[in-house]
Design an enzyme around this catalytic site. Structure first.
Site, mmCIF file in Angstrom:
data_model
loop_
_atom_site.group_PDB
_atom_site.id
_atom_site.type_symbol
_atom_site.label_atom_id
_atom_site.label_comp_id
_atom_site.label_asym_id
_atom_site.label_seq_id
_atom_site.Cartn_x
_atom_site.Cartn_y
_atom_site.Cartn_z
ATOM 1 N N GLU A 83 8.559 0.783 11.611
ATOM 2 C CA GLU A 83 9.665 1.735 11.457
ATOM 3 C C GLU A 83 8.999 3.101 11.544
ATOM 4 O OE1 GLU A 83 11.813 4.212 10.676
ATOM 5 O OE2 GLU A 83 12.159 3.682 8.585
ATOM 6 N N LYS A 88 0.864 -1.187 0.000
ATOM 7 C CA LYS A 88 0.000 0.000 0.000
ATOM 8 C C LYS A 88 0.896 1.230 0.000
ATOM 9 C CE LYS A 88 -2.088 2.901 2.208
ATOM 10 N NZ LYS A 88 -2.029 4.381 1.981
ATOM 11 N N GLU A 97 8.538 15.362 16.399
ATOM 12 C CA GLU A 97 9.088 15.211 15.063
ATOM 13 C C GLU A 97 8.425 16.218 14.129
ATOM 14 O OE1 GLU A 97 8.159 11.579 12.907
ATOM 15 O OE2 GLU A 97 10.241 11.492 12.240
ATOM 16 N N GLY A 133 6.023 4.673 8.968
ATOM 17 C CA GLY A 133 5.210 5.882 9.026
ATOM 18 C C GLY A 133 5.277 6.509 10.401
ATOM 19 N N SER A 134 4.209 7.190 10.771
ATOM 20 C CA SER A 134 4.245 7.940 12.028
ATOM 21 C C SER A 134 4.089 7.020 13.234
ATOM 22 C CB SER A 134 3.137 8.986 12.041
ATOM 23 O OG SER A 134 1.896 8.352 12.270
ATOM 24 N N THR A 135 4.620 7.479 14.367
ATOM 25 C CA THR A 135 4.539 6.687 15.587
ATOM 26 C C THR A 135 3.083 6.513 16.031
ATOM 27 O OG1 THR A 135 6.772 7.196 16.335
ATOM 28 C CG2 THR A 135 5.180 6.668 18.044
ATOM 29 N N GLY A 158 1.551 3.866 13.925
ATOM 30 C CA GLY A 158 2.199 2.603 14.284
ATOM 31 C C GLY A 158 1.631 2.012 15.566
ATOM 32 N N CYS A 167 12.751 10.081 8.540
ATOM 33 C CA CYS A 167 12.459 9.656 9.908
ATOM 34 C C CYS A 167 13.729 9.658 10.770
ATOM 35 C CB CYS A 167 11.815 8.284 9.909
ATOM 36 S SG CYS A 167 12.710 7.100 8.897
#
Lengths: 289, 477
Positions: B257, B183, B388, B235-237, B240, B291
């Site tokens: 990640e 995706k 971030e 992607g973003s925390t 995630g 990242c």
């Protein structure tokens, strides 16, 4: 000495930061033998005890990880020596708690000693097996090595009160992690006695903290604690796993799920449990004159 | 000094953009079943590049089914040596079509052609080349004598390195015998679709890789699909954590990640000119959409003023503008959403009392742009030191002793990357030991290689991509 001497019974307490406190909540619960007879009152740990244990583990972890691998190996080997030395006591405890005969209990204690020796030998080899030098396409020296994840929360196996416990704690600590271990709820006593062995075997206080009590009560506190880096859900009953995994996601904890089928802890392990609780760090440096 | 250059644009004629793109399922490009579409935009001009299909749950289901069948019937049973040959072919075609891919990546993402041409595309080919060689050697990878694939991998990738992230995910998964439903990110779907064409060209069996374009809902359908055995997410925390929560109790494998707030630490004995280049590369590479960016500069107090002064001088020579221009250093911000996030955090930096300096470069009239920015007088409690930003914004903090540098560097829930600049070898090794980060760059920054494991500590995620370690994420161990 007469045969009808009144015995001196032992009080089973928690093990936190190298000390043996009662639960701050003042609560205990009755531990029964496999045959239903009264064995002892064990401390019933509270959420505050979990938090104290995590603080102790965090404090101990840095120094333990900084010890040389050779030293950590010797300390874990020393645990094996101490356990062997007190073999009779553990055989009796396993026999009573697990309802096996003396011969079978003896085999389980021997296996626990051997397990510690096996993991002790890994201390100064795991970085060679799990690390690497990486041939990057450029003028750089690049290497990867495993480092301990940090503080690992462990739900010890429910059935195997000593061998199972040793088999999940040893792989976590030998690489330099510190642990907060919840002992088998119904069979906690060999674990508490093991903690007394640890206290006299050169392992820094706080590397293994042992809680007894209800996993349903303390498990979620441990799983949600933001200063816990990883969870071993080995002894968690199926109906509690999803909740603990969800809580673990709050701080992206590494989670080792319970085995799909019941394990025979007497079987020879693989490095898998050690590698579940290490992080790979990769370092780059230019090469040049 | 006059820094004017004549424009040197790369031709976009090499890219054959179609007006609309379908989904890639079971080896064919198909229209979506529960049929919506969205537009992908060139962030440097706001021009619509193409219309792309948005996969609904039924489409995801078809893709997973195709992947499952391929895993059971062709790719799983195939010998490692044959899988390897397919992956080598893919690597070669990536090299052959590299110019086209670089231009397309810069068009869709907004990154400078210099970066897509020299980094994204060649590294993508290198990842396929590296993992191709593993496919028939898995028993030597250290995960047991007969390592097995996991099954169908659902792979969700971000918009900052669209093609490269696809390569990071697909190459190890396929080498290990898994099949994939990929995706791509909503704002950067195009190079993944060209990669799908490359799989067709390479003769990869149908269903081994399926590409389902779409937004968050498509990703959520993939995560929730019972036929997926493993999710790999970059992607973003926040997202995630949501995925980890969603997968609780399902037994599905997961590697994450996530975000970072990397510390780039400069000691007073550092090779300063190299360090300045490293700091610039650390945070302004790819517009800071990285990242592992070195977004916190920790500089020893004694040289802080000098370093900031040199940085400002260097930043004024960076050229911001047309991503397709070969002289461009700073391209476009990928989307208006990201631009708003960067703008909001930069405003918070000012509001909380940090000192803002922004490179005085002209911004193009159209498109999404943010000029290189430095914050000084940043305290560790400021949002710009903790959160971030994912943009070209550097927060500068100071330290006096190595111990203080370590404490400040580790004072974050993240743990992806760190940089060390000093000429003292023993200090490099000591710092590298102390830093809680998955990648430590010493006297360099932002280096990537297929042989080198990459991934985070703590809330930057778990699992590694790259190297022998990267295989573990796709083997049943």
């Amino acid at each position: 000495m007469s045969d009808d001497r009144i015995g001196v019974r032992k009080t089973y307490k928690l093990a936190i930061g190298g000390a043996f406190p009662r639960s701050e909540s003042g609560r205990t619960y009755v531990v029964r033998a496999a045959d239903g007879g009264f064995l002892a009152n064990a401390a019933r740990a509270s959420r505050k005890d979990v938090r104290d244990a995590v603080v102790a583990a965090r404090k101990a972890q840095v120094g333990w990880a900084a010890a040389t691998a050779y030293n950590r190996g010797q300390v874990v080997y020393r645990i094996a020596e101490m356990l062997e030395d007190r073999r009779a006591q553990f055989v009796e405890a396993v026999e009573a708690g697990e309802g096996v005969d003396a011969r079978a209990a003896g085999a389980l204690v021997d296996a626990a000693v051997d397990r510690l020796v096996w993991y002790a030998g890994w201390a100064d080899k795991v970085a060679q097996v799990a690390g690497s030098s990486n041939p990057v396409a450029g003028p750089y020296f690049n290497f990867s090595l495993p480092e301990p994840t940090g503080v690992v929360g462990i739900a010890a196996p429910q059935e195997s009160s000593l061998l199972g416990l040793v088999s999940v704690v040893a792989p976590a600590i030998v690489t330099g992690n510190a642990t907060v271990v919840v002992a088998s709820e119904l069979r906690p006593l060999p674990g508490v006695t093991l903690a007394e062995v640890l206290a006299t075997s050169d392992l820094p206080g706080g590397v293994v903290n042992l809680l007894t009590g209800s996993l349903v009560e303390v498990g979620p506190v441990l799983a949600a604690h933001r200063d816990v880096d990883a969870l071993d859900l080995c002894g968690v009953p199926a109906e509690l796993v999803t909740e603990l995994e969800q809580l673990a996601a709050g701080s992206v904890k590494r989670v080792l799920r319970p085995p799909a089928a019941a394990l025979d802890w007497r079987e020879r392990p693989t490095p898998h449990r050690m590698l579940a609780f290490v992080e790979t760090k990769t370092v780059w440096h230019p090469v040049g004159v | 000094m006059n820094w004017e250059y004549a424009p040197a644009p790369e031709s976009r004629a090499i890219v054959d953009l179609q007006p609309s793109y379908g989904l890639f399922i079971d080896g064919e490009f198909v229209d979506p079943g529960d049929g919506s579409a969205f537009k992908t935009v060139n962030p440097a001009t706001e021009e619509v590049l193409a219309e792309v299909a948005a996969a609904g749950p039924a489409d995801v289901d078809r893709a997973v089914e195709a992947a499952r069948r391929a895993q059971h019937e062709t790719w799983g049973p195939m010998s490692g040596a044959e899988r390897a040959k397919y992956l080598f072919r893919v690597a070669r075609i990536l090299q052959e079509r590299s110019r086209e891919l670089a231009v397309l990546e810069s068009l869709d993402n907004g990154k400078p052609i210099r970066e897509s041409r020299d980094i994204d595309v060649p590294l993508s080919a290198a990842y396929f080349f590296y993992y191709a060689g593993w496919a028939d050697k898995l028993e030597y990878a250290g995960f047991g004598p007969s390592p097995q694939p996991i099954g169908v991998a659902g792979q969700i990738i971000p918009w900052n390195f669209p093609l490269l992230m696809a390569a990071w995910k697909l190459a190890p998964a396929l080498a290990a015998g898994n099949t994939s439903v990929l995706k791509p990110a909503e704002t950067t779907p195009l190079t993944a679709l060209v990669l799908a064409e490359i799989f067709q060209e390479a003769g990869l069996p149908p269903g081994v890789v399926n590409v389902v374009t779409g937004a968050g809902a498509t990703g959520a359908a993939l995560v929730a699909h019972p036929g997926v055995a493993k999710i790999a997410f970059t992607g973003s925390t926040d997202v995630g954590k949501g995925i980890q929560r969603e997968l609780a109790g399902t037994g599905k494998r997961l590697t994450l990640e996530l975000g970072g707030k990397g510390a780039n630490i400069v000691f007073e004995d550092a090779p300063l000119d190299q360090a300045i280049e490293g700091i610039v590369n650390g945070i302004y590479f790819n517009q800071g959409h990285v990242c592992c960016a070195g977004s916190r500069l920790l500089v020893q107090e004694s040289i802080a003023e000098l370093v900031v002064e040199k940085l400002k001088a260097r930043l004024q020579t960076l050229r911001l503008g047309d991503p397709l221009d070969k002289n461009t250093d700073i391209g476009a911000i990928n989307s208006p959403v990201q631009l708003e996030k960067i703008t909001e955090l930069a405003a918070a930096g000012v509001a909380e009392g940090a000192e803002r300096w922004t490179s005085p470069c002209a911004l193009p009239e159209h498109g999404f742009w943010f000029p290189p920015t430095i914050f000084t007088d940043v305290s560790p409690s400021h949002r710009i030191a903790r959160e971030e930003i994912f943009g070209p914004v550097l927060s500068v903090l100071t330290f006096r002793t190595p111990e203080e540098a370590v404490m400040k560097a580790n004072n974050t829930p993240y743990g992806l990357s760190a940089g060390i600049w000093t000429e003292k070898g023993s200090r490099i090794l000591w710092m590298a030991q102390q830093l809680r980060a998955g990648v430590v760059w010493a006297n360099t920054f932002n280096r990537f290689d297929p042989t080198s494991p990459f991934g985070g500590y703590r809330e930057s995620g778990f699992g590694r991509e790259g190297g022998r370690h990267g295989l573990e994420a796709y083997l049943d161990v």
